[in-house]
Enzyme design. Structure first.
Site, short mmCIF file in Angstrom:
data_model
loop_
_atom_site.label_atom_id
_atom_site.label_comp_id
_atom_site.label_asym_id
_atom_site.label_seq_id
_atom_site.Cartn_x
_atom_site.Cartn_y
_atom_site.Cartn_z
N HIS A 79 115.99 96.29 122.82
CA HIS A 79 116.76 95.87 121.65
C HIS A 79 118.26 95.98 121.90
O HIS A 79 118.73 96.86 122.61
CB HIS A 79 116.34 96.61 120.38
N ASP A 81 120.71 96.36 119.50
CA ASP A 81 121.52 97.20 118.62
C ASP A 81 121.44 98.67 119.01
O ASP A 81 120.45 99.13 119.59
CB ASP A 81 121.07 97.03 117.15
N ASP A 109 120.17 103.96 124.43
CA ASP A 109 119.07 103.47 123.58
C ASP A 109 119.57 102.21 122.91
O ASP A 109 120.30 102.29 121.93
CB ASP A 109 118.69 104.54 122.56
N GLU A 142 116.79 96.71 115.56
CA GLU A 142 115.62 97.57 115.73
C GLU A 142 115.80 98.88 114.97
O GLU A 142 114.88 99.41 114.36
CB GLU A 142 115.39 97.85 117.22
N GLU A 143 117.03 99.40 115.05
CA GLU A 143 117.29 100.76 114.53
C GLU A 143 117.27 100.84 113.01
O GLU A 143 117.29 101.94 112.45
CB GLU A 143 118.65 101.26 115.05
N ASP A 166 111.56 101.24 125.64
CA ASP A 166 112.30 101.92 124.58
C ASP A 166 111.80 103.33 124.30
O ASP A 166 111.59 103.70 123.16
CB ASP A 166 112.27 101.07 123.30
N HIS A 347 120.37 109.02 119.98
CA HIS A 347 120.85 109.18 118.59
C HIS A 347 121.75 110.40 118.47
O HIS A 347 121.96 110.92 117.38
CB HIS A 347 119.70 109.27 117.57
ZN ZN Z 1 115.54 102.25 120.85
CA CA Z 2 116.55 104.38 118.62
#
Ligand code: ZN
Ligand code: CA
Length: 376
Positions: A79, A81, A109, A142-143, A166, A347
């Site tokens: 992804h 984003d 990520d 995605e997030e 991922d 994150h």
């Molecule tokens: Zn991810």
């Molecule tokens: Ca994530």
């Protein structure tokens, strides 16, 4: 891989990280990747996801035409984003580790996953290595609830199965199980009254919430099930009997029946407490994503396991508590599995990758492609 290739890979990865791309603002990184793939001769198409997710970019589906016949058609996915913005990103590369100065996320990520896929495709094309049809499915948003994957135009996809890059190391880790996940938006309605003059005429929504929550099973319910209340707000002043409280809660379980039982329990307590105090509970439930269970019998899992063996690597097969685009793809009829790549401490501002893991992800991608060519 040679050191020279590692340099090129690190440059690709850090370039992707340096393009700020929080959810709904992925345009710049999408354009960069489009240029990269067109430069390698892939056919690159976009769907209309931007409109659906209210963002500035679409999902991208690129196709590398087969140069052999008879192999299954596969896809690799990542992804665009990142969980939060990282403008003014300062990348520090030290002792084989790539991280930030601690003031932002890195964005590994999922740019670690994406760069491994892109580098592998570059190597395939440059060396004209044998391969069946390969699609790259790169998603937006995605997030913020797998929104890009949900909006993906499946008419662009022509793949038998695929791999979603991922999750974290060890590289080649396969996610075997993810939970079903429900979100609850709870509105508790009481009745306002002056707290000093005539409190008996009011119904305190905070009390309704307290009563319900005090009896609610939360946290870890059992080995497969969790529940949490994450947001609560309401009330304006101490002299008003609080008429309204709003809560957001979630529950997850690998077992759908257990999830239903937990959500039922939470709903019952909110409704019961509202009734007890003469108020009202208005509850909205949103199925956040569908869980799945994979085993070594599933083809994408088999392929990853064989590719690892080919490389002399090993990696675990494990369940996880979180979701990814794979949940949506599987629910929409695209068989796939989540594959571990290089990103760690995601994150957080301590997010980092080992260059060694980035390189291993490229090697694994090449090994997967090779395994698939041998399935003819
Ligand atoms: Zn991810
Ligand atoms: Ca994530």
């Amino acid at each position: 891989m040679t050191e020279l290739q590692n340099d090129r890979l690190v440059e690709l990865f850090t370039t992707l990280c340096s393009i700020n791309s929080p959810p709904r603002q992925e345009r710049a990184v999408v354009e960069y990747v489009k240029g990269f793939l067109r430069g390698l001769g892939l056919e690159v198409r976009e769907d209309n996801a931007a409109e659906v997710v209210a963002g500035d970019a679409n999902n991208l589906v690129a196709t590398l035409t087969a140069n052999i016949t008879g192999a299954p058609k596969i896809f690799f996915s990542a992804h665009f984003d990142t969980v939060e913005p990282n403008p003014n990103l300062k990348i520090i590369i030290q002792d084989g580790v790539i991280k930030t100065d601690g003031s932002t996320i890195l964005g590994a990520d999922d740019k670690a996953g994406m760069s491994a896929i892109l580098e592998a495709i570059r190597i395939i094309v440059e060396n004209n290595l044998p391969h069946g049809q390969i699609q790259l499915i790169f998603t937006v948003c995605e997030e913020i609830g797998l929104k890009g994957a949900r909006a993906l135009d499946l008419s662009l996809v022509d793949s038998d199965f695929g791999f979603v890059y991922d999750t974290g190391p060890p590289v080649g880790t396969v996610i075997t199980q993810t939970p079903n996940h429900d979100r609850l938006m709870v509105h508790l309605l009481g009745k306002p009254a002056h707290a000093g003059v005539e409190p008996e005429k009011g119904i305190n929504a905070i009390q309704i919430a307290a009563h319900a929550i005090s009896q609610m099973k939360l946290g870890r319910i059992d080995a497969e099930t969790t529940a949490n209340i994450g947001v609560i707000h309401g009330g304006q002043a101490t002299n008003i009997v609080c008429p309204e409280v709003f809560l957001e809660a979630e529950a997850r379980s690998l077992d759908r029946a257990k999830l239903d039982a937990q959500v039922g329990h939470m709903i019952h307590l909110f409704e019961h407490a509202a009734h007890l105090y003469g108020g009202e509970a208005i509850i909205e439930i949103e199925r956040h994503y569908e869980g799945y269970t994979l085993t070594e019998q599933d083809v994408p899992v088999q392929v990853v396991r064989r590719a690892l063996k080919r490389l002399g690597l090993d990696a675990p097969m494990r369940p996880t508590g979180g979701g990814s685009d794979a949940n949506v793809f599987i629910a929409r009829g695209l068989p796939c599995c989540v594959v571990g790549t290089a990103h760690q401490k995601i994150h957080t501002h301590e997010e980092f990758v080992l260059i060694e893991d980035l390189a291993k992800s490229v090697d694994l991608t090449l090994a997967i492609i090779k395994e698939v060519t041998e399935m003819r």
